[in-house]
Motif scaffolding. Structure first.
Motif, PDB file in Angstrom:
ATOM      1  N   UNK A  74       0.884  -1.180  -0.230  1.00  0.00           N
ATOM      2  CA  UNK A  74       0.012  -0.084   0.063  1.00  0.00           C
ATOM      3  C   UNK A  74       0.896   1.380  -0.075  1.00  0.00           C
ATOM      4  N   UNK A  75       2.171   1.093  -0.122  1.00  0.00           N
ATOM      5  CA  UNK A  75       2.980   2.394  -0.389  1.00  0.00           C
ATOM      6  C   UNK A  75       2.588   3.149  -1.721  1.00  0.00           C
ATOM      7  N   UNK A  76       2.752   4.337  -1.923  1.00  0.00           N
ATOM      8  CA  UNK A  76       2.630   4.773  -3.199  1.00  0.00           C
ATOM      9  C   UNK A  76       4.024   5.238  -3.718  1.00  0.00           C
ATOM     10  N   UNK A  77       4.075   4.847  -5.049  1.00  0.00           N
ATOM     11  CA  UNK A  77       5.117   4.985  -6.098  1.00  0.00           C
ATOM     12  C   UNK A  77       4.927   5.783  -7.221  1.00  0.00           C
ATOM     13  N   UNK A  78       5.487   6.778  -7.302  1.00  0.00           N
ATOM     14  CA  UNK A  78       5.150   7.704  -8.703  1.00  0.00           C
ATOM     15  C   UNK A  78       6.243   6.887  -9.793  1.00  0.00           C
ATOM     16  N   UNK A  79       5.676   6.912 -10.756  1.00  0.00           N
ATOM     17  CA  UNK A  79       6.464   6.212 -12.053  1.00  0.00           C
ATOM     18  C   UNK A  79       6.141   6.889 -13.410  1.00  0.00           C
ATOM     19  N   UNK A  80       6.880   6.947 -14.369  1.00  0.00           N
ATOM     20  CA  UNK A  80       6.596   7.237 -15.737  1.00  0.00           C
ATOM     21  C   UNK A  80       5.471   6.445 -16.198  1.00  0.00           C
ATOM     22  N   UNK A  81       4.506   7.191 -16.816  1.00  0.00           N
ATOM     23  CA  UNK A  81       3.410   6.683 -17.497  1.00  0.00           C
ATOM     24  C   UNK A  81       4.012   6.124 -19.063  1.00  0.00           C
ATOM     25  N   UNK A 314       1.106   4.075 -23.403  1.00  0.00           N
ATOM     26  CA  UNK A 314       1.083   4.449 -22.125  1.00  0.00           C
ATOM     27  C   UNK A 314       0.413   3.686 -20.982  1.00  0.00           C
ATOM     28  N   UNK A 315       0.893   3.846 -19.717  1.00  0.00           N
ATOM     29  CA  UNK A 315       0.624   2.692 -18.823  1.00  0.00           C
ATOM     30  C   UNK A 315      -0.979   2.922 -18.280  1.00  0.00           C
ATOM     31  N   UNK A 316      -1.276   4.136 -18.194  1.00  0.00           N
ATOM     32  CA  UNK A 316      -2.731   4.428 -17.978  1.00  0.00           C
ATOM     33  C   UNK A 316      -3.614   3.775 -18.747  1.00  0.00           C
ATOM     34  N   UNK A 317      -3.198   3.634 -19.863  1.00  0.00           N
ATOM     35  CA  UNK A 317      -4.281   2.867 -21.082  1.00  0.00           C
ATOM     36  C   UNK A 317      -4.196   1.621 -21.304  1.00  0.00           C
ATOM     37  N   UNK A 334      -0.737  10.803 -26.941  1.00  0.00           N
ATOM     38  CA  UNK A 334      -0.828  11.493 -28.245  1.00  0.00           C
ATOM     39  C   UNK A 334       0.597  10.977 -29.228  1.00  0.00           C
ATOM     40  N   UNK A 335       1.770  11.155 -28.421  1.00  0.00           N
ATOM     41  CA  UNK A 335       2.747  10.477 -28.903  1.00  0.00           C
ATOM     42  C   UNK A 335       2.565   9.227 -29.538  1.00  0.00           C
ATOM     43  N   UNK A 336       2.006   8.408 -28.653  1.00  0.00           N
ATOM     44  CA  UNK A 336       1.783   6.839 -28.924  1.00  0.00           C
ATOM     45  C   UNK A 336       1.090   6.765 -30.346  1.00  0.00           C
ATOM     46  N   UNK A 337       0.151   7.766 -30.435  1.00  0.00           N
ATOM     47  CA  UNK A 337      -0.760   7.702 -31.709  1.00  0.00           C
ATOM     48  C   UNK A 337      -0.030   8.106 -32.902  1.00  0.00           C
ATOM     49  N   UNK A 338       0.820   8.942 -32.573  1.00  0.00           N
ATOM     50  CA  UNK A 338       1.775   9.551 -33.778  1.00  0.00           C
ATOM     51  C   UNK A 338       3.183   9.053 -34.145  1.00  0.00           C
ATOM     52  N   UNK A 339       3.748   8.132 -33.145  1.00  0.00           N
ATOM     53  CA  UNK A 339       5.257   8.021 -33.440  1.00  0.00           C
ATOM     54  C   UNK A 339       5.361   6.528 -33.587  1.00  0.00           C
ATOM     55  N   UNK A 340       6.897   6.676 -34.328  1.00  0.00           N
ATOM     56  CA  UNK A 340       7.335   5.114 -34.553  1.00  0.00           C
ATOM     57  C   UNK A 340       8.866   5.380 -34.350  1.00  0.00           C
ATOM     58  N   UNK A 341       9.565   3.974 -33.821  1.00  0.00           N
ATOM     59  CA  UNK A 341      10.673   3.639 -33.792  1.00  0.00           C
ATOM     60  C   UNK A 341      11.321   3.115 -35.055  1.00  0.00           C
ATOM     61  N   UNK A 342      12.302   3.613 -35.619  1.00  0.00           N
ATOM     62  CA  UNK A 342      12.999   3.145 -36.840  1.00  0.00           C
ATOM     63  C   UNK A 342      14.363   2.403 -36.464  1.00  0.00           C
ATOM     64  N   UNK A 343      14.546   1.463 -37.322  1.00  0.00           N
ATOM     65  CA  UNK A 343      15.830   0.558 -37.292  1.00  0.00           C
ATOM     66  C   UNK A 343      16.996   1.479 -36.795  1.00  0.00           C
ATOM     67  N   UNK A 344      17.664   1.094 -35.781  1.00  0.00           N
ATOM     68  CA  UNK A 344      18.796   1.781 -35.203  1.00  0.00           C
ATOM     69  C   UNK A 344      20.002   0.687 -34.563  1.00  0.00           C
ATOM     70  N   UNK A 345      19.983  -0.224 -35.265  1.00  0.00           N
ATOM     71  CA  UNK A 345      21.323  -1.260 -34.692  1.00  0.00           C
ATOM     72  C   UNK A 345      22.554  -0.634 -35.098  1.00  0.00           C
ATOM     73  N   UNK A 346      23.464  -0.800 -34.292  1.00  0.00           N
ATOM     74  CA  UNK A 346      24.785  -0.510 -34.776  1.00  0.00           C
ATOM     75  C   UNK A 346      25.499  -1.057 -35.723  1.00  0.00           C
TER      76      UNK A 346
END
Length: 365
Positions: A74-81, A314-317, A334-346
């Motif tokens: 029951x302790x509360x922990x703030x966390x990135x959504x 996002x976690x709240x969704x 909004x970022x989730x609806x509009x964003x994409x990760x591109x291939x980025x391997x070294x």
């Protein structure tokens, strides 16, 4: 069909297999041995963290950090959504209550919302994720945690090699988290690390990571422990990977700049920002589109044998956290609806970056 271009595949150097052979020959293949010590020392020296604990996952590191912070039922922990679920799940392991905090212009947790939530919720800890290897406004967040007496835990799973004002991410808080999963900056195939400032924390959590065995000849246990240590074999791989970390980060940043240059003048596209006084890893090159649906583009790239990925949902969704309290206006959604990760391997080649960029630009037209 052309060879598949993966999102962020492992990339081995020259010494990983050599060290792995040495570990095999030593017959220390369990979670004890020379290479664990050497791997931990290399991370400590690189990050200037006083104490490092090599573990079997970044999730295990977050869980131990919560134990170290005294977080319980029951302790509360703030966390990135706006993050991956692994940032949040360990809060549930402890029977604690996650309070989800939206992001700001940096795509990372909003300090203003953090302060608001601290005042209203009286949390025991805050977990801040440095998203895609890019720094949050960690100076403001650390100041708030110190002001209100909240334990700061940095989830730097994607940000080994990243800094804010020349200080390594993961070393601002009481605890820092690293991940060595197969797609991370460096990999041990699976693994993670916990960075600690305090020797007492380090010794306590090291004990918990090895089933909380007391210092007796027989097996004596007084506390709940876990089987969380990294094996000597995987640490040997990690040691070799640490030797090429800087060139990996440099390559990741070069890939990002090449993508960005390829899309110069394309108004439809915006790339993830890098905040002032920070140096990110650009673990993944990420961008958003003003009008188009990124899911449709993802499917089009897949047809060309190119792997891409949507931004974190996002976690709240998420159904798992439907009852969790959320602070924000849906910036991450909004970022989730509009964003994409591109291939980025070294190991990604310049011609492949041009090919991916060209396909996207044609698709936009």
């Amino acid at each position: 069909m052309d060879k598949k271009i993966f999102l962020s595949p492992p990339d081995m150097g020259e010494n990983e297999f050599k060290y792995l052979e040495e570990a095999f020959k030593s017959n220390y293949i369990a979670p004890v041995g020379e290479f664990i010590d050497r791997f931990e020392t290399s991370i400590a020296n690189y990050t200037s963290s006083p104490f490092v604990l090599a573990l079997n996952s970044g999730t295990a590191a977050i869980h131990l950090a919560l134990r170290g912070a005294g977080v319980g039922f029951n302790d509360k922990v703030l966390v990135s959504d706006f993050t991956f679920v692994a940032s949040v799940n360990p809060i549930l392991y402890q029977g604690a209550i996650p309070i989800l905090i939206d992001c700001d212009f940096s795509w990372n947790i909003d300090p203003n919302l953090v302060e608001d939530a601290i005042k209203k919720e009286s949390p025991k800890a805050l977990i801040v994720a440095h998203l895609y290897g890019q720094s949050a406004q960690i100076d403001k967040i650390a100041w708030l945690c110190q002001k209100y007496g909240v334990t700061l835990i940095e989830d730097g799973a994607e940000s080994l090699g990243a800094k804010f004002e020349d200080k390594h991410l993961g070393t601002f808080g009481r605890f820092g988290i690293l991940s060595f999963n197969g797609n991370k900056i460096i990999t041990t195939s699976g693994g993670g690390a916990l960075l600690c400032k305090d020797e007492k924390d380090y010794k306590f959590l090291k004990k918990l990571s090895t089933q909380a065995k007391e210092d007796k000849i027989w097996y004596e246990h007084k506390e709940l422990g876990y089987n969380y240590r990294l094996s000597n074999l995987l640490a040997a791989i990690g040691l070799g990977q640490m030797e090429i970390l800087d060139q990996k980060v440099a390559k990741k940043r070069k890939i990002f700049e090449e993508y960005k240059n390829n899309f110069e003048g394309v108004d439809e596209v915006e790339f993830m920002p890098e905040i002032k006084n920070s140096f990110g890893t650009r673990w993944l090159s990420t961008l958003t589109f003003k009008k188009i649906d990124p899911l449709t583009l993802l499917k089009s790239l897949a047809k060309e044998n190119i792997e891409s990925r949507l931004l974190w949902k996002p976690m709240h969704t998420q159904e798992l956290f439907k009852d969790a309290k959320f602070y924000g206006q849906g910036v991450g959604t909004e970022l989730f609806k509009r964003g994409l990760c591109l291939p980025s391997g070294t190991n990604l080649q310049e011609e492949e970056i041009k090919k991916i960029s060209s396909i996207i630009k044609k698709w936009l037209k």
